[in-house]
Design a protein around this motif. Structure first.
Motif, PDB file in Angstrom:
ATOM      1  N   GLN A  59     -34.497  12.639 -51.099  1.00  0.00           N
ATOM      2  CA  GLN A  59     -34.094  13.313 -52.316  1.00  0.00           C
ATOM      3  C   GLN A  59     -33.989  12.234 -53.382  1.00  0.00           C
ATOM      4  N   TYR A  62     -31.394  10.207 -58.300  1.00  0.00           N
ATOM      5  CA  TYR A  62     -31.190   9.009 -59.110  1.00  0.00           C
ATOM      6  C   TYR A  62     -32.514   8.285 -59.257  1.00  0.00           C
ATOM      7  N   ARG A  70     -26.802   1.640 -63.206  1.00  0.00           N
ATOM      8  CA  ARG A  70     -25.609   1.597 -62.357  1.00  0.00           C
ATOM      9  C   ARG A  70     -25.348   0.155 -61.885  1.00  0.00           C
ATOM     10  N   GLY A 100     -24.440   6.292 -48.034  1.00  0.00           N
ATOM     11  CA  GLY A 100     -24.766   6.590 -49.434  1.00  0.00           C
ATOM     12  C   GLY A 100     -24.466   5.372 -50.279  1.00  0.00           C
ATOM     13  N   CYS A 101     -24.999   4.220 -49.851  1.00  0.00           N
ATOM     14  CA  CYS A 101     -24.636   2.922 -50.450  1.00  0.00           C
ATOM     15  C   CYS A 101     -25.226   2.714 -51.834  1.00  0.00           C
ATOM     16  N   GLY A 102     -26.158   3.593 -52.261  1.00  0.00           N
ATOM     17  CA  GLY A 102     -26.782   3.411 -53.568  1.00  0.00           C
ATOM     18  C   GLY A 102     -27.533   2.091 -53.631  1.00  0.00           C
ATOM     19  N   GLU A 103     -27.438   1.404 -54.805  1.00  0.00           N
ATOM     20  CA  GLU A 103     -28.239   0.182 -54.983  1.00  0.00           C
ATOM     21  C   GLU A 103     -27.550  -1.075 -54.439  1.00  0.00           C
ATOM     22  N   PHE A 122     -26.945   2.474 -45.942  1.00  0.00           N
ATOM     23  CA  PHE A 122     -28.072   3.405 -45.983  1.00  0.00           C
ATOM     24  C   PHE A 122     -27.901   4.426 -47.089  1.00  0.00           C
ATOM     25  N   ILE A 124     -30.215   7.974 -48.935  1.00  0.00           N
ATOM     26  CA  ILE A 124     -31.372   8.872 -48.839  1.00  0.00           C
ATOM     27  C   ILE A 124     -32.427   8.513 -49.899  1.00  0.00           C
ATOM     28  N   SER A 125     -31.999   7.718 -50.899  1.00  0.00           N
ATOM     29  CA  SER A 125     -32.927   7.346 -51.973  1.00  0.00           C
ATOM     30  C   SER A 125     -33.647   6.031 -51.656  1.00  0.00           C
ATOM     31  N   ASP A 146     -30.963   9.770 -43.889  1.00  0.00           N
ATOM     32  CA  ASP A 146     -30.238  10.958 -44.341  1.00  0.00           C
ATOM     33  C   ASP A 146     -29.023  11.154 -43.438  1.00  0.00           C
ATOM     34  N   LEU A 147     -27.861  11.267 -44.052  1.00  0.00           N
ATOM     35  CA  LEU A 147     -26.628  11.467 -43.290  1.00  0.00           C
ATOM     36  C   LEU A 147     -26.723  12.710 -42.395  1.00  0.00           C
ATOM     37  N   ALA A 148     -27.494  13.696 -42.815  1.00  0.00           N
ATOM     38  CA  ALA A 148     -27.636  14.927 -42.031  1.00  0.00           C
ATOM     39  C   ALA A 148     -28.476  14.712 -40.769  1.00  0.00           C
ATOM     40  N   ILE A 163     -18.322   5.718 -50.624  1.00  0.00           N
ATOM     41  CA  ILE A 163     -17.895   5.550 -52.021  1.00  0.00           C
ATOM     42  C   ILE A 163     -18.687   6.479 -52.941  1.00  0.00           C
ATOM     43  N   PHE A 164     -18.027   7.437 -53.523  1.00  0.00           N
ATOM     44  CA  PHE A 164     -18.663   8.430 -54.422  1.00  0.00           C
ATOM     45  C   PHE A 164     -19.873   9.095 -53.759  1.00  0.00           C
ATOM     46  N   PRO A 166     -21.603  11.673 -50.341  1.00  0.00           N
ATOM     47  CA  PRO A 166     -21.253  12.830 -49.503  1.00  0.00           C
ATOM     48  C   PRO A 166     -20.696  12.430 -48.130  1.00  0.00           C
TER      49      PRO A 166
END
Ligand SMILES: C[S@@+](CC[C@H](N)C(=O)[O-])C[C@H]1O[C@@H](n2cnc3c(N)ncnc32)[C@H](O)[C@@H]1O
Ligand SMILES: [Zn+2]
Length: 276
Positions: A59, A62, A70, A100-103, A122, A124-125, A146-148, A163-164, A166
């Motif tokens: 997905q 961002y 960011r 969902g660690c982002g960048e 990790f 998903i982006s 993906d966490l799912a 952190i921020f 899901p």
């Protein structure tokens, strides 16, 4: 050593952390530059040393521009008081998963503050993980996942950072070792309140349900509020506008209007929730 070779060695040394996201079997070996499970599902390292474990295309809420804004904002210290509070709570060693660690800026800062041990981030982006691997390769092992359909093995992690991003508590419980903990950061009602006021007449913002859910799963959890104000320049205000999902619901006209009169201060207010 090339990044891909370094990551290959990480996989060899830490094979037990991973499981096949398709069949949930263990990865029994590293073959070439990839992980292979007993059902012959195979996942290869990218040249930059990241591992891509998504079952389908990720997905991409961002885009690259948002992610770099960011990062630029994170570099100014925008989130440091939150991360300092986290740093004083996290065990300094052990095995940590940033969901969902982002960048990657947060894990980088925490590492600078003395967080050692095995760290995996990790998201998903794919764009986010590419940025993390470009800037913060040494700080963690970076995966697109993906966490799912999480590609991590059961009971391997001492700490989960959230952190921020899901949550999936059943999954967190599976991943954590006995006695391991979840460290979750969620915005409080006043988070970026000045920006919210500029953009929306009436838009009550409340994460109470998220907090309640955490406390339902972890009745003995610790709850800390962290609140501070950050001075903004024209440049940091623009980065803020670029990086926050808050602006996704705003019209172009509204965005143009507020860009002409930038905010000079912004409130950061979050809850740090720690499971017990
Ligand atoms: C608001 S951002 C926070 C990123 C980072 N933790 C930070 O604070 O800068 C939420 C992140 O969660 C990621 N995300 C959303 N759904 C996810 C999923 N199912 N699995 C992994 N990551 C996910 C997004 O791609 C995004 O990077
Ligand atoms: Zn498999």
């Amino acid at each position: 050593m090339k990044k891909i070779d370094y990551s290959r060695q990480f996989l060899i040394d830490h094979l037990a952390l991973f499981q096949c996201p398709i069949c949930k079997e263990d990865f029994y070996q590293v073959e070439g530059n990839g992980l292979v499970c007993s059902q012959h599902h195979r996942f290869d390292l990218a040249k930059k040393g990241t591992l891509h474990l998504l079952l389908k295309g990720g997905q991409n809420d961002y885009d690259k521009a948002m992610l770099s804004s960011r990062k630029s904002l994170a570099d100014t210290g925008f989130f440091y008081p939150i991360l300092d509070a986290l740093s004083s709570e996290l065990p300094k060693e052990g095995t940590l998963l940033d969901v969902g660690c982002g960048e990657g800026s947060h894990l980088h800062y925490l590492t600078d503050k003395g967080l050692e041990g095995v760290k995996v981030g990790f998201d998903i982006s794919k764009d986010a993980i590419q940025l993390a691997a470009v800037h913060f390769f040494e700080d963690a092992f970076w995966c697109v996942a993906d966490l799912a359909h999480s590609p991590f093995a059961s009971q391997q992690f001492d700490s989960i950072l959230n952190i921020f991003s899901p949550s999936h508590y059943q999954e967190f419980e599976r991943l954590l070792k006995e006695g391991g903990r979840v460290y979750k950061v969620v915005p409080d009602p006043d988070y970026l309140i000045e920006l919210r006021d500029l953009l929306y007449d009436e838009r009550p913002y409340n994460n109470q349900q998220v907090v309640d859910r955490f406390k339902e799963v972890y009745p003995n959890s610790k709850h800390k509020h962290i609140r501070y104000q950050v001075d903004l320049t024209a440049e940091t205000f623009h980065w803020l506008l670029d990086m926050t999902p808050l602006t996704w619901g705003a019209t172009e006209v509204d965005l143009e209007r507020i860009k002409k009169s930038p905010l000079e201060k912004i409130t950061i207010a979050v809850s740090l929730l720690i499971s017990h």
